[in-house]
Design a protein around this motif. Sequence first.
Motif, PDB file in Angstrom:
ATOM      1  N   GLY A 107      10.356   7.325   5.439  1.00 13.23           N
ATOM      2  CA  GLY A 107       9.000   7.021   5.885  1.00 13.23           C
ATOM      3  C   GLY A 107       8.042   8.175   5.650  1.00 13.23           C
ATOM      4  N   SER A 108       6.831   8.015   6.170  1.00 16.52           N
ATOM      5  CA  SER A 108       5.765   9.001   5.983  1.00 16.52           C
ATOM      6  C   SER A 108       6.145  10.376   6.507  1.00 16.52           C
ATOM      7  CB  SER A 108       4.474   8.523   6.656  1.00 16.52           C
ATOM      8  OG  SER A 108       3.972   7.391   5.990  1.00 16.52           O
ATOM      9  N   ASP A 143       0.315   4.298   5.140  1.00 15.98           N
ATOM     10  CA  ASP A 143       1.705   4.774   5.158  1.00 15.98           C
ATOM     11  C   ASP A 143       2.207   5.048   3.744  1.00 15.98           C
ATOM     12  OD1 ASP A 143       1.979   4.690   7.896  1.00 15.98           O
ATOM     13  OD2 ASP A 143       3.292   2.933   7.934  1.00 15.98           O
ATOM     14  N   VAL A 179      -0.766   0.766   0.997  1.00 15.61           N
ATOM     15  CA  VAL A 179       0.510   1.433   1.249  1.00 15.61           C
ATOM     16  C   VAL A 179       0.962   2.102  -0.043  1.00 15.61           C
ATOM     17  CG1 VAL A 179       2.928   1.094   1.906  1.00 15.61           C
ATOM     18  CG2 VAL A 179       1.133  -0.262   3.019  1.00 15.61           C
ATOM     19  N   TYR A 239       5.991   5.473   1.689  1.00 18.87           N
ATOM     20  CA  TYR A 239       7.439   5.309   1.718  1.00 18.87           C
ATOM     21  C   TYR A 239       8.006   5.874   0.435  1.00 18.87           C
ATOM     22  CZ  TYR A 239       6.529   2.349   5.670  1.00 18.87           C
ATOM     23  OH  TYR A 239       6.120   1.900   6.898  1.00 18.87           O
ATOM     24  N   PRO A 249       4.772  -1.726   7.638  1.00 20.95           N
ATOM     25  CA  PRO A 249       3.897  -0.591   7.322  1.00 20.95           C
ATOM     26  C   PRO A 249       2.530  -0.714   7.994  1.00 20.95           C
ATOM     27  CG  PRO A 249       4.848  -1.555   5.330  1.00 20.95           C
ATOM     28  CD  PRO A 249       5.123  -2.502   6.456  1.00 20.95           C
TER      29      PRO A 249
END
Length: 115
Positions: free
Chosen positions: A78-79, A97, A6, A99, A93
């Motif tokens: 978010g993405s 992804d 992530v 953030y 997540p």
Amino acid sequence: MAFMSVTIKVVDSQHPEIIIVIQKAPIGSNLHKVMTLGHQQYPEKFSFKVVEYEELGSYVTCINGVCEQKPIHWMIYGSNDELLPKGIDNTTPKNGDTYTWKYEYAAASACDQTS
């Protein structure tokens, strides 16, 4: 146990953008756990503080020593670059992804529950 990767970005107008990639986060971990792993993997680049609210969960008040000064807050996207509808305890997540934490003005309604 299966793991995921992530990415977390930190953006504020006073400092250069920070990007960290958290490796080996257990699949199914919430974002709070992933951020804690990020601090463990990159203690010199990423730290955060939270206030715990019984009904809301963890609310991020400081990142890398920059703390909220109402009406400026840390907001998480978010993405898809949309404000997350849930907090870090209730966001799970997926592998890959991204953030982004942005230190920015928040309308009163976005932060009323943390006053």
